[in-house]
Design a protein around this motif. Sequence first.
Motif, mmCIF file in Angstrom:
data_model
loop_
_atom_site.group_PDB
_atom_site.id
_atom_site.type_symbol
_atom_site.label_atom_id
_atom_site.label_comp_id
_atom_site.label_asym_id
_atom_site.label_seq_id
_atom_site.Cartn_x
_atom_site.Cartn_y
_atom_site.Cartn_z
ATOM 1 N N ASP A 214 126.457 -54.232 62.936
ATOM 2 C CA ASP A 214 125.522 -55.312 62.624
ATOM 3 C C ASP A 214 126.058 -56.161 61.471
ATOM 4 O OD1 ASP A 214 124.833 -54.036 60.189
ATOM 5 O OD2 ASP A 214 122.956 -53.226 60.984
ATOM 6 N N ILE A 215 125.301 -57.152 61.057
ATOM 7 C CA ILE A 215 125.735 -58.109 60.037
ATOM 8 C C ILE A 215 125.982 -57.446 58.679
ATOM 9 C CG2 ILE A 215 123.445 -58.822 59.260
ATOM 10 C CD1 ILE A 215 124.627 -61.766 59.352
ATOM 11 N N ASP A 216 125.304 -56.322 58.417
ATOM 12 C CA ASP A 216 125.462 -55.611 57.146
ATOM 13 C C ASP A 216 126.564 -54.554 57.186
ATOM 14 O OD1 ASP A 216 123.338 -57.049 55.950
ATOM 15 O OD2 ASP A 216 121.883 -55.700 56.897
ATOM 16 N N GLY A 217 127.261 -54.448 58.304
ATOM 17 C CA GLY A 217 128.325 -53.458 58.432
ATOM 18 C C GLY A 217 127.851 -52.094 58.897
ATOM 19 N N ASN A 218 126.551 -51.961 59.190
ATOM 20 C CA ASN A 218 126.035 -50.699 59.710
ATOM 21 C C ASN A 218 126.454 -50.543 61.168
ATOM 22 O OD1 ASN A 218 124.592 -50.059 57.302
ATOM 23 N ND2 ASN A 218 123.039 -51.539 57.932
ATOM 24 N N LEU A 219 126.680 -49.312 61.584
ATOM 25 C CA LEU A 219 127.093 -49.033 62.948
ATOM 26 C C LEU A 219 125.909 -48.493 63.740
ATOM 27 C CD1 LEU A 219 130.527 -47.316 62.249
ATOM 28 C CD2 LEU A 219 130.057 -49.731 62.733
ATOM 29 N N LYS B 247 126.341 -61.964 65.397
ATOM 30 C CA LYS B 247 125.613 -60.882 64.721
ATOM 31 C C LYS B 247 124.096 -60.956 64.871
ATOM 32 C CE LYS B 247 129.256 -58.698 63.449
ATOM 33 N NZ LYS B 247 129.666 -57.520 64.211
ATOM 34 N N ASP B 248 123.605 -61.811 65.790
ATOM 35 C CA ASP B 248 122.190 -61.737 66.149
ATOM 36 C C ASP B 248 121.988 -60.436 66.920
ATOM 37 O OD1 ASP B 248 121.651 -64.181 65.005
ATOM 38 O OD2 ASP B 248 121.582 -65.277 66.900
ATOM 39 N N MET B 249 120.799 -59.866 66.801
ATOM 40 C CA MET B 249 120.507 -58.602 67.474
ATOM 41 C C MET B 249 119.451 -58.817 68.548
ATOM 42 S SD MET B 249 120.449 -56.086 64.164
ATOM 43 C CE MET B 249 120.324 -54.605 65.149
ATOM 44 N N TRP B 250 119.758 -58.358 69.744
ATOM 45 C CA TRP B 250 118.834 -58.389 70.876
ATOM 46 C C TRP B 250 118.411 -56.945 71.092
ATOM 47 C CZ3 TRP B 250 117.809 -63.095 73.340
ATOM 48 C CH2 TRP B 250 118.597 -64.163 72.921
ATOM 49 N N ILE B 251 117.111 -56.685 70.914
ATOM 50 C CA ILE B 251 116.626 -55.315 70.969
ATOM 51 C C ILE B 251 115.517 -55.215 72.008
ATOM 52 C CG2 ILE B 251 115.471 -53.481 69.673
ATOM 53 C CD1 ILE B 251 116.953 -54.475 67.201
ATOM 54 N N TYR B 252 115.714 -54.276 72.943
ATOM 55 C CA TYR B 252 114.710 -54.019 73.966
ATOM 56 C C TYR B 252 114.001 -52.712 73.636
ATOM 57 C CZ TYR B 252 112.531 -52.616 78.301
ATOM 58 O OH TYR B 252 111.611 -52.197 79.218
ATOM 59 N N ILE B 253 112.667 -52.775 73.598
ATOM 60 C CA ILE B 253 111.842 -51.589 73.377
ATOM 61 C C ILE B 253 110.988 -51.406 74.627
ATOM 62 C CG2 ILE B 253 110.031 -50.536 71.973
ATOM 63 C CD1 ILE B 253 111.308 -51.860 69.571
ATOM 64 N N ALA B 254 111.182 -50.293 75.317
ATOM 65 C CA ALA B 254 110.485 -50.033 76.575
ATOM 66 C C ALA B 254 108.979 -50.152 76.388
ATOM 67 C CB ALA B 254 110.856 -48.657 77.104
ATOM 68 N N GLY B 255 108.356 -50.862 77.301
ATOM 69 C CA GLY B 255 106.907 -51.025 77.271
ATOM 70 C C GLY B 255 106.417 -52.066 76.288
ATOM 71 N N GLU C 185 120.480 -63.386 59.393
ATOM 72 C CA GLU C 185 120.788 -64.332 58.309
ATOM 73 C C GLU C 185 119.573 -65.168 57.944
ATOM 74 O OE1 GLU C 185 125.369 -65.378 57.878
ATOM 75 O OE2 GLU C 185 124.425 -66.371 59.591
ATOM 76 N N ALA C 186 118.812 -65.570 58.963
ATOM 77 C CA ALA C 186 117.619 -66.382 58.721
ATOM 78 C C ALA C 186 116.378 -65.527 58.488
ATOM 79 C CB ALA C 186 117.387 -67.321 59.899
#
Length: 183
Positions: free
Chosen positions: A12-17, A61-69, A78-79
């Motif tokens: 991610d943008i902060d260097g986390n894996l 580094k935008d994150m697309w996150i899918y959460i079931a349901g 950044e924003a």
Amino acid sequence: LADNFVKKVQEDIDGNLWVETQNGYSIYNTSLESFITTPREVMFNFGINGDPKLVYISSNKDMWIYIAGKGLYLIKPEAKLVYSVSLGSADITKGDVKDIIESGDEVILVLGNGTLVALNKADAEFRWKEDMIAKKEGKGHDDEFSLFVDKTGNLWTYGPLGLWIYNLEKRGWNNKMITLVIN
């Protein structure tokens, strides 16, 4: 880790894996050199309730996150913005998002029934959908699908039902679709 079977690792943008395992995600905090084994807490910091079923970190580094349901979310770190993403027209079968990939200015997802959905990478606005695989396989299908975009702009969609090639520029299926049959 949530499991020793690692499927994918993304930064991610902060260097986390973000480590995807067979039993969910673990996040390796590189500055603290430790794992976060409950991603739900990280999601809560974004204002999202739930554990991620699928995470895609784009080239910007935008994150697309899918959460079931619950749905699909676009996080612009950044924003410091979080968007709940609409998949467009109501006739898209509600089903799990199985994979996400980017191509040019679009992010493309595949649902468990084989439907492809394209969104604008910048603002998550609905662009187009293609449901030939879903129509071919019939209602009620929910399989694992994966996506790959080659250097010529073809979108390869593959899973237990077969392998299909979609030309993103022409917006059409390759007339020599490959269908695999496993005995």
